[in-house]
Design an enzyme around this catalytic site. Structure first.
Site, mmCIF file in Angstrom:
data_model
loop_
_atom_site.group_PDB
_atom_site.id
_atom_site.type_symbol
_atom_site.label_atom_id
_atom_site.label_comp_id
_atom_site.label_asym_id
_atom_site.label_seq_id
_atom_site.Cartn_x
_atom_site.Cartn_y
_atom_site.Cartn_z
ATOM 1 C CG HIS A 124 -1.949 -1.018 1.303
ATOM 2 N ND1 HIS A 124 -2.141 -1.805 2.411
ATOM 3 C CD2 HIS A 124 -2.887 -1.411 0.401
ATOM 4 C CE1 HIS A 124 -3.159 -2.634 2.200
ATOM 5 N NE2 HIS A 124 -3.627 -2.421 0.982
ATOM 6 C CE LYS A 151 -11.914 -7.244 1.655
ATOM 7 N NZ LYS A 151 -10.619 -6.722 1.158
ATOM 8 N NE ARG A 189 -2.788 -7.295 -4.378
ATOM 9 C CZ ARG A 189 -3.524 -7.518 -3.316
ATOM 10 N NH1 ARG A 189 -2.953 -7.930 -2.207
ATOM 11 N NH2 ARG A 189 -4.830 -7.336 -3.333
ATOM 12 C CB SER A 219 -4.232 -6.675 4.402
ATOM 13 O OG SER A 219 -3.857 -5.416 3.910
HETATM 14 P P1 ADP Z 1 -9.858 -3.668 -0.636
HETATM 15 O O1 ADP Z 1 -10.591 -4.279 0.522
HETATM 16 O O2 ADP Z 1 -10.553 -2.510 -1.264
HETATM 17 O O3 ADP Z 1 -9.297 -4.634 -1.633
HETATM 18 P P2 ADP Z 1 -7.132 -3.394 0.335
HETATM 19 O O4 ADP Z 1 -6.723 -2.629 1.547
HETATM 20 O O5 ADP Z 1 -6.934 -4.869 0.374
HETATM 21 O O6 ADP Z 1 -8.613 -2.971 0.105
HETATM 22 O O7 ADP Z 1 -6.381 -2.817 -0.939
HETATM 23 C C1 ADP Z 1 -6.498 -1.493 -1.349
HETATM 24 C C2 ADP Z 1 -5.900 -1.340 -2.730
HETATM 25 O O8 ADP Z 1 -4.506 -1.602 -2.672
HETATM 26 C C3 ADP Z 1 -6.435 -2.294 -3.788
HETATM 27 O O9 ADP Z 1 -6.456 -1.602 -5.024
HETATM 28 C C4 ADP Z 1 -5.422 -3.395 -3.815
HETATM 29 O O10 ADP Z 1 -5.409 -4.055 -5.059
HETATM 30 C C5 ADP Z 1 -4.159 -2.597 -3.612
HETATM 31 N N1 ADP Z 1 -3.075 -3.411 -3.055
HETATM 32 C C6 ADP Z 1 -3.118 -4.230 -1.989
HETATM 33 N N2 ADP Z 1 -1.914 -4.818 -1.783
HETATM 34 C C7 ADP Z 1 -1.084 -4.347 -2.747
HETATM 35 C C8 ADP Z 1 0.288 -4.577 -3.108
HETATM 36 N N3 ADP Z 1 1.040 -5.448 -2.441
HETATM 37 N N4 ADP Z 1 0.797 -3.898 -4.156
HETATM 38 C C9 ADP Z 1 0.014 -3.049 -4.860
HETATM 39 N N5 ADP Z 1 -1.280 -2.802 -4.606
HETATM 40 C C10 ADP Z 1 -1.827 -3.433 -3.562
#
Ligand code: ADP
Length: 170
Positions: A23, A47, A101, A139
């Site tokens: 992130h 979630k 990803r 996460s």
């Molecule tokens: P959501 O519940 O909306 O998927 P996340 O917190 O899991 O929220 O992710 C927020 C954003 O960050 C999403 O666009 C996700 O694809 C992106 N993201 C999560 N992990 C990574 C990573 N390792 N590298 C790049 N983008 C990421």
């Protein structure tokens, strides 16, 4: 024709449960593309988050302060519990920023971007590819690995690491 954009405001939405190095990488790269970046922390009860909303907001704020100092881009961290497009609109955003990803992210992201565009033509979704080094960080796996006693120190920033370990030891 859409109007020319004068102040570029981006919204980067997510659950951030917890914020990872993946992130922060997207945030640092995204901050270079806009004048102001609002990080939207979704309540997302569906979630069943490990960290409550206030903790997630606090961690995102702490872990992104240095990025704002470094890039000179204003970074605001706000929680939201509404439709993403309404939140983006209330922030005066022109773009929604998302990280991509593997192919597995694509289908969901593609549909979400399409639906959001149908809801509001003035706000486009921009995707940044996960960088090579952060490609596999999620996460979800950070939580699973930490709960099983694995080392997650290379996946999350320092305060988040401390808080995650405190959670799993509690
Ligand atoms: P959501 O519940 O909306 O998927 P996340 O917190 O899991 O929220 O992710 C927020 C954003 O960050 C999403 O666009 C996700 O694809 C992106 N993201 C999560 N992990 C990574 C990573 N390792 N590298 C790049 N983008 C990421």
């Amino acid at each position: 024709m859409p109007q020319k954009i004068t102040e570029r405001v981006g919204v980067y939405p997510g659950t951030f449960d917890p914020i990872t190095n993946g992130h922060t990488d997207i945030i640092a790269r995204g901050a270079r593309l806009v004048d102001k970046l609002v990080i939207g922390v979704a309540r997302n009860i569906g979630k069943a988050p490990m960290f409550d909303l206030e903790e997630r907001v606090e961690l995102v704020r702490a872990e992104t302060a240095a990025i704002s100092d470094r890039t000179g881009t204003t970074i605001e961290v706000r929680s939201f519990d509404t439709l993403l497009i309404s939140f983006a609109q209330s922030c005066g955003a022109n773009v929604i920023l998302r990280g991509l990803r593997a192919v597995s992210d694509f289908d969901y992201e593609f549909q979400m971007a399409g639906m959001n565009y149908r809801l509001n033509h003035d706000i486009d979704t921009v995707f940044l590819m996960a960088s090579e080094h952060h490609q596999f960080i999620s996460s979800r796996f950070v939580k699973e690995i930490a709960q099983l006693g694995g080392d997650v120190s290379s996946f999350v920033p320092s305060l988040t690491l401390e808080r995650t370990l405190a959670k799993v030891r509690a």
